[in-house]
Design a protein around this motif. Structure first.
Motif, mmCIF file in Angstrom:
data_model
loop_
_atom_site.group_PDB
_atom_site.id
_atom_site.type_symbol
_atom_site.label_atom_id
_atom_site.label_comp_id
_atom_site.label_asym_id
_atom_site.label_seq_id
_atom_site.Cartn_x
_atom_site.Cartn_y
_atom_site.Cartn_z
ATOM 1 N N UNK A 132 0.813 -1.222 0.000
ATOM 2 C CA UNK A 132 0.000 0.000 0.000
ATOM 3 C C UNK A 132 0.841 1.265 0.000
ATOM 4 N N UNK A 133 1.881 1.325 0.840
ATOM 5 C CA UNK A 133 2.714 2.534 0.900
ATOM 6 C C UNK A 133 3.436 2.768 -0.421
ATOM 7 N N UNK A 134 3.889 1.698 -1.042
ATOM 8 C CA UNK A 134 4.596 1.824 -2.311
ATOM 9 C C UNK A 134 3.635 2.280 -3.425
ATOM 10 N N UNK A 135 2.407 1.803 -3.376
ATOM 11 C CA UNK A 135 1.423 2.181 -4.392
ATOM 12 C C UNK A 135 0.891 3.587 -4.173
ATOM 13 N N UNK A 136 0.613 3.932 -2.920
ATOM 14 C CA UNK A 136 0.136 5.259 -2.530
ATOM 15 C C UNK A 136 -0.970 5.755 -3.466
ATOM 16 N N UNK A 137 -1.975 4.897 -3.698
ATOM 17 C CA UNK A 137 -3.037 5.258 -4.638
ATOM 18 C C UNK A 137 -3.929 6.377 -4.127
ATOM 19 N N UNK B 23 2.029 3.366 -15.017
ATOM 20 C CA UNK B 23 2.462 2.033 -15.426
ATOM 21 C C UNK B 23 3.269 1.306 -14.349
ATOM 22 N N UNK B 24 4.171 2.025 -13.681
ATOM 23 C CA UNK B 24 4.981 1.395 -12.641
ATOM 24 C C UNK B 24 4.145 0.900 -11.478
ATOM 25 N N UNK B 25 3.176 1.703 -11.064
ATOM 26 C CA UNK B 25 2.304 1.303 -9.954
ATOM 27 C C UNK B 25 1.338 0.202 -10.383
ATOM 28 N N UNK B 26 0.908 0.238 -11.630
ATOM 29 C CA UNK B 26 0.053 -0.841 -12.142
ATOM 30 C C UNK B 26 0.834 -2.151 -12.104
ATOM 31 N N UNK B 27 2.095 -2.115 -12.514
ATOM 32 C CA UNK B 27 2.929 -3.324 -12.487
ATOM 33 C C UNK B 27 3.115 -3.817 -11.053
ATOM 34 N N UNK C 183 1.899 -7.392 -9.707
ATOM 35 C CA UNK C 183 2.872 -8.332 -9.137
ATOM 36 C C UNK C 183 2.492 -8.710 -7.710
ATOM 37 N N UNK C 184 2.065 -7.738 -6.911
ATOM 38 C CA UNK C 184 1.682 -8.050 -5.529
ATOM 39 C C UNK C 184 0.511 -9.023 -5.495
ATOM 40 N N UNK C 185 -0.439 -8.857 -6.399
ATOM 41 C CA UNK C 185 -1.576 -9.771 -6.463
ATOM 42 C C UNK C 185 -1.176 -11.153 -6.967
#
Length: 183
Positions: A95-100, A107-111, A115-117
């Protein structure tokens, strides 16, 4: 501010567990593998875990899956409840890395989200659920690993595809910092 965040998290857990239950109980798509469905609730779990973190994600998976199992008139199938909890925790750890919450989902956050899923579902359904099925319920290994493999593939597809669409829709509702001009 901290109190407000905890209230938001409690509300998110309640709403998330309710959505997880409704989608898992009433919108489950039957599959050719016995006692295994194509489950859309993992997209909602992915969205809320990415928004509110591992604690909320774990509770949503735990409460939601427990309610689904109880609604069928039996006791919870704990190996799969634990696997759903694991998925929520692992996706929430990103969550912290995504910070949605900031409204940026490039694209980087989508990847990273995908990957996390993928990692969470592969471990949950290929390792956690089948091994616990064998240890807790003495289920036949070939049956539970077949169920786990199908669940992993179908849950990855729904969590990643529908989850990404949900996150994109959510982030489009957030005003970007500095987007309001002073007149």
């Amino acid at each position: 501010m901290k109190k407000n965040n905890s209230i938001q998290t409690v509300v998110a857990v309640g709403i998330g567990a309710a959505l997880f239950f409704v989608l898992g109980r009433f919108v489950a798509i039957p599959s050719p593998v016995p006692n295994t469905n194509i489950s859309l609730q993992y997209a909602v779990l992915a969205l809320l875990a990415a928004m509110y973190g591992p604690f909320a994600g774990g509770l949503i998976g735990f409460i939601g899956h427990t309610l689904i199992d109880l609604s069928w008139g039996g006791s919870p199938w704990w190996s799969w409840v634990i696997a759903s909890t694991f998925v929520g925790i692992v996706v929430g750890l990103f969550a912290k890395k995504l910070d949605i919450q900031e409204g940026d989902f490039g694209k980087g956050k989508i990847a990273t989200f995908a990957i996390s899923n993928v990692v969470a579902h592969l471990i949950a359904w290929i390792v956690v659920a089948p091994v616990l099925d064998i240890l807790i319920y003495a289920e036949p290994a070939n049956k539970v690993f077949a169920q786990g493999a199908f669940a992993a593939v179908s849950n990855i597809l729904t969590a990643v595809i529908v989850g990404i669409l949900l996150v994109i829709a959510y982030t489009k509702t957030i005003a970007k910092k500095g987007s309001l001009d002073q007149e």
